[in-house]
Scaffold this active site. Structure first.
Site, PDB file in Angstrom:
ATOM      1  N   LYS A  36       0.795  -1.133  -0.019  1.00 35.45           N
ATOM      2  CA  LYS A  36      -0.053   0.151   0.251  1.00 35.45           C
ATOM      3  C   LYS A  36       0.851   1.127   0.166  1.00 35.45           C
ATOM      4  O   LYS A  36       1.974   1.262   0.603  1.00 35.45           O
ATOM      5  CB  LYS A  36      -0.951  -0.091   1.357  1.00 35.45           C
ATOM      6  CG  LYS A  36       0.023   0.020   2.674  1.00 35.45           C
ATOM      7  CD  LYS A  36      -0.843  -0.179   3.925  1.00 35.45           C
ATOM      8  CE  LYS A  36      -0.010  -0.061   5.142  1.00 35.45           C
ATOM      9  NZ  LYS A  36      -0.944  -0.504   6.183  1.00 35.45           N
ATOM     10  N   TYR A 260      16.288  30.059   7.174  1.00 29.88           N
ATOM     11  CA  TYR A 260      14.981  31.074   7.663  1.00 29.88           C
ATOM     12  C   TYR A 260      15.081  31.061   9.051  1.00 29.88           C
ATOM     13  O   TYR A 260      15.217  30.203  10.012  1.00 29.88           O
ATOM     14  CB  TYR A 260      13.621  30.343   7.347  1.00 29.88           C
ATOM     15  CG  TYR A 260      13.597  30.499   5.954  1.00 29.88           C
ATOM     16  CD1 TYR A 260      13.616  31.673   4.973  1.00 29.88           C
ATOM     17  CD2 TYR A 260      13.202  29.337   5.260  1.00 29.88           C
ATOM     18  CE1 TYR A 260      13.262  31.398   3.720  1.00 29.88           C
ATOM     19  CE2 TYR A 260      12.696  29.309   3.782  1.00 29.88           C
ATOM     20  CZ  TYR A 260      13.000  30.621   3.072  1.00 29.88           C
ATOM     21  OH  TYR A 260      12.657  30.462   1.651  1.00 29.88           O
TER      22      TYR A 260
HETATM   23  C1  LIG Z   1      -0.364  -1.465   6.939  1.00 25.94           C
HETATM   24  C2  LIG Z   1      -1.032  -2.705   7.261  1.00 25.94           C
HETATM   25  C3  LIG Z   1      -0.210  -4.142   7.562  1.00 25.94           C
HETATM   26  C4  LIG Z   1       1.283  -3.966   7.505  1.00 25.94           C
HETATM   27  O1  LIG Z   1       1.700  -3.484   8.487  1.00 25.94           O
HETATM   28  P1  LIG Z   1       3.366  -3.432   8.985  1.00 25.94           P
HETATM   29  O2  LIG Z   1       3.426  -2.944  10.392  1.00 25.94           O
HETATM   30  O3  LIG Z   1       4.182  -2.566   8.045  1.00 25.94           O
HETATM   31  O4  LIG Z   1       4.018  -5.044   8.697  1.00 25.94           O
HETATM   32  C5  LIG Z   1      -0.910  -4.980   7.753  1.00 25.94           C
HETATM   33  N1  LIG Z   1      -2.277  -4.967   7.732  1.00 25.94           N
HETATM   34  C6  LIG Z   1      -2.880  -3.782   7.706  1.00 25.94           C
HETATM   35  C7  LIG Z   1      -4.343  -4.018   7.701  1.00 25.94           C
HETATM   36  C8  LIG Z   1      -2.347  -2.738   7.254  1.00 25.94           C
HETATM   37  O5  LIG Z   1      -3.120  -1.524   7.352  1.00 25.94           O
END
Ligand SMILES: *Cc1c(COP(=O)(O)O)cnc(C)c1O
Length: 369
Positions: A36, A260
């Site tokens: 994702k 800045y």
């Molecule tokens: C992002 C996510 C994961 C992966 O989590 P990690 O801590 O990066 O391994 C697994 N399950 C769901 C539902 C997620 O949203």
């Protein structure tokens, strides 16, 4: 080949190495690699391909457009997409053979009404308090799923939940709640084969949370989900190195204000090197004055504020030239600062440091073989 001025270099061999290393932790469980959000800033399609080549059984994404992007790139591995708006295009997802995470009854009804037989994975809330059916709604959701399955409108392939990683006691309470959900679903007449609860942290630390499959995101990128354990401790290799070519070098007199607001002033006559990365590229402004940078093997810190497009490094009397590489983070075992160092400097987590990268950075992919 000339190097991009701002480069996120992703080592696909490191991803393959991490996936093999993670297999060693999870016993017989199947492995879903979570890609994702552009694979946590690493690039969804190249990472998905590398993950499948390294033996990932499943790919996980958040929404349907992310899944369709993988299908459009020719990736045919099983994909689960689990967060859908009220207008989500389930027809497209079903036609592309994308499994759908389903959270409530009306959503299930919409999927069942779409053409084709949707493969669904019911999500139950076991204590995270985000999406997924609340325990009081399980009977109605399961009953409705049985009805749709018997009518040939859906296939219930999975039942799953997500841990809050709030400590061992809470993890085990969630495992127990999840087991209640499995029992109830079976009693209602469902037979989901894919049971899954754990992400990287749970997969590594909570053996009873592994069930039939684990969903691994951060670990496949070589980063640790724990505050007290490094990538190297886990046998993982950070896959992304962020660097930029120095664009300007000049001497400055003692007491010169830098960037800045003059939050930083030079202590003595010194050399200031300019790095063309800023918050427009996802470098946290919060790390102003703190973020580590390695140039020619020497470690420095951001001097003064991170601006939209650039920040300054005070390199003292060291020999630094325009075109030298400033490495913000990469593999600490190769001498680079880590994403964890940047996370501490910006008061956040390594997940955010890599995922937020964007703007003008160019991604390149290396594999040694
Ligand atoms: C992002 C996510 C994961 C992966 O989590 P990690 O801590 O990066 O391994 C697994 N399950 C769901 C539902 C997620 O949203």
């Amino acid at each position: 080949m000339t190097r991009p001025l701002r480069e996120a270099r992703v080592d696909l061999d490191a991803v393959a190495h991490n996936i093999h290393a993670l297999r060693g932790y999870i016993g017989d469980a199947k492995l879903m690699i979570v890609v994702k959000s552009r694979a946590y800033g690493h690039g969804a399609v190249p990472i998905a391909r590398a993950a499948v080549a390294a033996g990932a059984d499943w790919l996980g994404v958040v929404d349907i457009p992310e899944a369709l992007e993988l299908r459009a790139a020719g990736i045919s591995a099983p994909i689960l997409a689990w967060l859908h708006g009220a207008e989500a295009d389930f027809d497209l997802a079903i036609a592309a053979e994308i499994d759908l995470g389903i959270h409530y009854r009306e959503q299930l009804d919409r999927v069942a009404a779409a053409p084709g037989v949707a493969s669904v994975q019911l999500k139950v809330d076991t204590g995270l308090g985000r999406n997924g059916a609340a325990e009081s709604d399980w009977p109605a959701l399961f009953a409705s799923a049985v009805e749709h399955e018997r009518a040939g409108r859906v296939r219930v392939r999975g039942l799953w939940s997500h841990l809050a990683n709030a400590g061992p006691e809470h993890d085990l309470a969630q495992v127990a709640a999840y087991e209640r959900a499995i029992t109830e679903a079976r009693a209602a007449g469902l037979d989901p084969e894919l049971l899954h609860l754990a992400s990287t942290a749970g997969a590594l630390r909570v053996p009873s949370a592994r069930f039939a499959l684990v969903r691994i995101g951060i670990g496949s990128y070589g980063l640790s989900p724990f505050d007290d354990v490094t990538s190297a401790d886990l046998g993982l290799r950070p896959a992304l190195e962020l660097s930029a070519g120095i664009v300007s070098v000049k001497r400055a007199t003692a007491g010169s204000g830098v960037s800045y607001g003059y939050d930083y002033r030079t202590g003595a006559e010194t050399t200031l090197a300019l790095v063309p990365l800023g918050y427009g590229d996802g470098i946290p402004r919060q790390a102003s004055g703190r973020g580590p940078v390695s140039i020619n093997g020497q470690r420095y810190r951001v001097a003064g504020r991170v601006a939209m497009d650039q920040f300054v490094v005070d390199v003292g009397d060291d020999d630094v030239a325009v075109g030298d590489r400033a490495i913000l983070f990469g593999d600490p075992s190769a001498g680079a600062p880590s994403a964890d160092d940047w996370a501490r400097a910006a008061d956040t987590i390594n997940y955010e440091i890599v995922t937020r990268l964007g703007g003008r950075i160019e991604w390149t992919y290396a594999a040694r073989d």
